[in-house]
Motif scaffolding. Structure first.
Motif, PDB file in Angstrom:
ATOM      1  N   PHE A 211       0.827  -1.208   0.000  1.00 34.37           N
ATOM      2  CA  PHE A 211       0.000   0.000   0.000  1.00 34.37           C
ATOM      3  C   PHE A 211       0.864   1.262   0.000  1.00 34.37           C
ATOM      4  N   LEU A 212       1.942   1.248   0.787  1.00 37.53           N
ATOM      5  CA  LEU A 212       2.797   2.428   0.867  1.00 37.53           C
ATOM      6  C   LEU A 212       3.454   2.728  -0.470  1.00 37.53           C
ATOM      7  N   TYR A 213       3.847   1.683  -1.185  1.00 34.53           N
ATOM      8  CA  TYR A 213       4.419   1.921  -2.509  1.00 34.53           C
ATOM      9  C   TYR A 213       3.362   2.458  -3.472  1.00 34.53           C
ATOM     10  N   ALA A 214       2.115   1.987  -3.333  1.00 36.93           N
ATOM     11  CA  ALA A 214       1.032   2.537  -4.156  1.00 36.93           C
ATOM     12  C   ALA A 214       0.796   4.000  -3.792  1.00 36.93           C
ATOM     13  N   ALA A 215       0.836   4.304  -2.492  1.00 37.82           N
ATOM     14  CA  ALA A 215       0.666   5.690  -2.055  1.00 37.82           C
ATOM     15  C   ALA A 215       1.821   6.556  -2.543  1.00 37.82           C
ATOM     16  N   GLU A 216       3.030   5.983  -2.554  1.00 36.81           N
ATOM     17  CA  GLU A 216       4.184   6.736  -3.060  1.00 36.81           C
ATOM     18  C   GLU A 216       3.998   7.070  -4.536  1.00 36.81           C
ATOM     19  N   ALA A 217       3.494   6.095  -5.315  1.00 35.74           N
ATOM     20  CA  ALA A 217       3.287   6.336  -6.744  1.00 35.74           C
ATOM     21  C   ALA A 217       2.243   7.429  -6.960  1.00 35.74           C
ATOM     22  N   VAL A 218       1.157   7.384  -6.170  1.00 35.77           N
ATOM     23  CA  VAL A 218       0.120   8.414  -6.283  1.00 35.77           C
ATOM     24  C   VAL A 218       0.696   9.787  -5.936  1.00 35.77           C
ATOM     25  N   THR A 219       1.476   9.849  -4.869  1.00 34.94           N
ATOM     26  CA  THR A 219       2.035  11.122  -4.426  1.00 34.94           C
ATOM     27  C   THR A 219       3.043  11.665  -5.428  1.00 34.94           C
ATOM     28  N   LYS A 220       3.854  10.776  -6.010  1.00 32.27           N
ATOM     29  CA  LYS A 220       4.798  11.231  -7.037  1.00 32.27           C
ATOM     30  C   LYS A 220       4.063  11.789  -8.254  1.00 32.27           C
ATOM     31  N   THR A 221       2.963  11.115  -8.644  1.00 30.96           N
ATOM     32  CA  THR A 221       2.169  11.621  -9.771  1.00 30.96           C
ATOM     33  C   THR A 221       1.570  12.981  -9.439  1.00 30.96           C
ATOM     34  N   ALA A 222       1.063  13.090  -8.197  1.00 29.43           N
ATOM     35  CA  ALA A 222       0.485  14.368  -7.771  1.00 29.43           C
ATOM     36  C   ALA A 222       1.553  15.458  -7.750  1.00 29.43           C
ATOM     37  N   LEU A 223       2.766  15.104  -7.281  1.00 29.81           N
ATOM     38  CA  LEU A 223       3.854  16.072  -7.232  1.00 29.81           C
ATOM     39  C   LEU A 223       4.246  16.519  -8.639  1.00 29.81           C
ATOM     40  N   THR A 224       4.291  15.570  -9.569  1.00 34.40           N
ATOM     41  CA  THR A 224       4.609  15.923 -10.960  1.00 34.40           C
ATOM     42  C   THR A 224       3.563  16.863 -11.538  1.00 34.40           C
ATOM     43  N   THR A 225       2.293  16.582 -11.227  1.00 32.39           N
ATOM     44  CA  THR A 225       1.209  17.441 -11.721  1.00 32.39           C
ATOM     45  C   THR A 225       1.316  18.847 -11.136  1.00 32.39           C
ATOM     46  N   VAL A 226       1.569  18.930  -9.841  1.00 36.07           N
ATOM     47  CA  VAL A 226       1.674  20.234  -9.189  1.00 36.07           C
ATOM     48  C   VAL A 226       2.888  20.996  -9.711  1.00 36.07           C
ATOM     49  N   GLN A 227       3.974  20.276  -9.950  1.00 35.46           N
ATOM     50  CA  GLN A 227       5.170  20.940 -10.479  1.00 35.46           C
ATOM     51  C   GLN A 227       4.927  21.499 -11.882  1.00 35.46           C
ATOM     52  N   SER A 228       4.139  20.772 -12.680  1.00 44.99           N
ATOM     53  CA  SER A 228       3.813  21.296 -14.011  1.00 44.99           C
ATOM     54  C   SER A 228       2.917  22.528 -13.904  1.00 44.99           C
ATOM     55  N   ILE A 229       1.992  22.494 -12.920  1.00 44.72           N
ATOM     56  CA  ILE A 229       1.154  23.675 -12.682  1.00 44.72           C
ATOM     57  C   ILE A 229       2.018  24.840 -12.225  1.00 44.72           C
ATOM     58  N   TYR A 230       3.006  24.522 -11.384  1.00 45.54           N
ATOM     59  CA  TYR A 230       3.903  25.567 -10.896  1.00 45.54           C
ATOM     60  C   TYR A 230       4.700  26.186 -12.060  1.00 45.54           C
ATOM     61  N   SER A 231       5.199  25.346 -12.962  1.00 48.39           N
ATOM     62  CA  SER A 231       5.971  25.859 -14.099  1.00 48.39           C
ATOM     63  C   SER A 231       5.114  26.775 -14.965  1.00 48.39           C
ATOM     64  N   PHE A 232       3.865  26.345 -15.195  1.00 47.19           N
ATOM     65  CA  PHE A 232       2.977  27.174 -16.012  1.00 47.19           C
ATOM     66  C   PHE A 232       2.669  28.495 -15.307  1.00 47.19           C
ATOM     67  N   THR A 233       2.379  28.400 -13.983  1.00 44.52           N
ATOM     68  CA  THR A 233       2.049  29.598 -13.209  1.00 44.52           C
ATOM     69  C   THR A 233       3.246  30.544 -13.129  1.00 44.52           C
ATOM     70  N   LYS A 234       4.455  29.986 -12.939  1.00 46.57           N
ATOM     71  CA  LYS A 234       5.662  30.811 -12.856  1.00 46.57           C
ATOM     72  C   LYS A 234       5.899  31.538 -14.180  1.00 46.57           C
ATOM     73  N   ASN A 235       5.670  30.840 -15.273  1.00 47.15           N
ATOM     74  CA  ASN A 235       5.849  31.458 -16.589  1.00 47.15           C
ATOM     75  C   ASN A 235       4.865  32.608 -16.786  1.00 47.15           C
ATOM     76  N   ARG A 236       3.611  32.370 -16.390  1.00 45.71           N
ATOM     77  CA  ARG A 236       2.609  33.432 -16.501  1.00 45.71           C
ATOM     78  C   ARG A 236       2.910  34.591 -15.557  1.00 45.71           C
ATOM     79  N   PHE A 237       3.412  34.256 -14.363  1.00 42.31           N
ATOM     80  CA  PHE A 237       3.756  35.308 -13.395  1.00 42.31           C
ATOM     81  C   PHE A 237       4.899  36.184 -13.937  1.00 42.31           C
ATOM     82  N   ASP A 238       5.905  35.518 -14.531  1.00 37.59           N
ATOM     83  CA  ASP A 238       7.021  36.277 -15.106  1.00 37.59           C
ATOM     84  C   ASP A 238       6.559  37.195 -16.238  1.00 37.59           C
ATOM     85  N   GLN A 239       5.481  36.770 -16.909  1.00 34.11           N
ATOM     86  CA  GLN A 239       4.935  37.593 -17.989  1.00 34.11           C
ATOM     87  C   GLN A 239       3.987  38.680 -17.468  1.00 34.11           C
TER      88      GLN A 239
END
Length: 435
Positions: free
Chosen positions: A164-192
């Motif tokens: 279960f913990l490894y499944a939770a780790e996979a979910v959290t890593k996916t969530a982290l990747t998604t949030v990081q992509s949102i952060y990159s998009f938001t940072k780019n828009r903020f810089d603009q």
């Protein structure tokens, strides 16, 4: 300074190598096999079984002879004992009957070499004690078997937790990747200059939360690996990875606790031990028949073995009255048996409730898993729509972060539901395992 630099470089390389030790994959069947061979609980149970076997061997004394050899040096001026020593030494002369010498014999030595034999013949109470010891070894054997089953339950449960913990780790890593992509998009828009600082900060907070959650899960993986290593009696500090385990109920579901389960059978055998003990106590009223023999060598000199003599016989003894001790002991044993019978019935009731609870938990977990599957599909679609609209500037940062968090939570809850389902099946197997 060069030497210090080299030392620091070697140390850094060493700790880097230690930190990068790859996890050790292990299958559930391997973990169970290792635990069965090396688990400390099982070892202790087997030692208790060996102790019971050794106690049983002690009861062989009810029919085996007892032989004792002794050498005793004595000296006395007691008139009666002094004359007796001379008789035993076959050393009496006419002068020894002088009244003055009889009354004041002086120091008279005697060196006695003695060989004594005791042979039990009929001791009915001891015979029942041996029967009780035989039953006790059977009880310990059943308890050892139940210990093995309990360790199997524990190993399987820890393995499922790790899965279960490894499944939770996979979910959290996916969530982290998604949030990081949102952060990159938001940072780019903020810089603009198209987004406010508060939007960027909200995404940064979400990234930190996801990173913290991932770190917590990885720490729990290490702790669960330590637990698994402890159950297998393996070196500590190893991180284990799991293979996918799928558990399912048998085709025919048992809804009543089987009475031939090892621990239940052990309690039944314990009741039988009380029956034997009560009979043994009552048998102590019967006479005992035992044989004995003795051979002596007496001499007035040390290491002398001159005069030999023997006596042998058979003894019939009967304890007619022992102050009601036997009667009261039997009454106490009857009460103790009644108590064990109540404990047996209570144990059956408790285990039956546990079985019904396990089946209910299984049903609830399966229903929850199905419901969450639908929720995840809806949450994934909602996140996809919000991401498209977010890139167009039609929704706020909070909306997309909320959608992403909701999806991650739904996936974690589904993994928990699967863990609950497998845990219920694992416990069901433990409750219904028979010999």
């Amino acid at each position: 300074m060069k030497v210090i630099a080299v030392i620091l470089l070697i140390s850094a390389s060493f700790f880097s190598t230690q930190a990068q030790v790859s996890p050790t994959p292990i299958q559930l069947s391997e973990a169970l096999e290792l635990a069965q061979k090396a688990n400390q609980q099982i070892r202790l149970a087997k030692i208790d079984e060996q102790i019971a076997g050794a106690n049983l061997k002690q009861t062989e004394a009810i029919w085996l002879p007892q032989l004792n050899l002794s050498y005793t040096a004595m000296n006395t001026n007691n008139p009666l004992n002094a004359f007796g020593f001379k008789l035993q030494q076959a050393n009496v002369t006419a002068a020894d009957f002088n009244p003055a010498l009889l009354n004041n014999p002086g120091a008279t030595p005697n060196y006695l070499t003695q060989l004594s034999l005791q042979q039990p013949i009929v001791n009915m109470d001891m015979l029942y004690m041996r029967k009780a010891a035989e039953k006790q070894t059977e009880v310990l054997s059943l308890q050892t078997k139940r210990t093995v089953e309990a360790v199997k339950l524990q190993v399987t449960q820890v393995y499922l937790n790790l899965q279960f913990l490894y499944a939770a780790e996979a979910v959290t890593k996916t969530a982290l990747t998604t949030v990081q992509s949102i952060y990159s998009f938001t940072k780019n828009r903020f810089d603009q200059g198209l987004m406010q600082k508060s939007d960027l900060l909200n995404v940064e907070v979400q990234v930190k939360n996801a990173e913290t959650q991932l770190n917590d899960i990885q720490s729990k993986i290490a702790s669960a690996s330590d637990q698994l290593g402890l159950l297998m009696n393996q070196p500590k500090g190893i991180i284990y990875t799991t293979n996918t385990v799928v558990l399912a109920l048998p085709t025919s579901i048992v809804k009543t606790i089987p009475t031939n389960r090892s621990d239940i059978k052990a309690m039944e055998t314990g009741l039988g031990i009380y029956d034997i003990a009560i009979k043994g106590t009552k048998m102590s009223w019967l006479p005992r028949l035992n044989a004995f023999a003795n051979y002596q060598l007496n001499d007035k000199k040390a290491l002398g073995f001159k005069a030999g003599s023997y006596f042998a016989g058979v003894q019939l003894s009967w304890d007619i009255l022992k102050g009601n001790q036997t009667k009261n002991k039997a009454a106490t044993q009857i009460i103790e048996k009644s108590k064990l019978k109540e404990q047996y019935n209570s144990r059956l009731d408790q285990e039956q409730v546990a079985l019904q609870s396990a089946l209910r938990n299984l049903k609830d977990a399966q229903y929850k898993y199905g419901q969450l599957q639908k929720s995840i599909e809806q949450a994934e679609e909602a996140l996809r729509i919000l991401q498209n609209r977010y890139q167009q500037g039609l929704v706020s940062t909070n909306d997309i972060l909320l959608a992403q968090t909701q999806l991650a939570q739904q996936k974690l809850m589904q993994a928990e539901a699967k863990l609950a389902e497998y845990s219920a099946i694992n416990y069901y197997d433990f409750l219904t395992t028979v010999q």
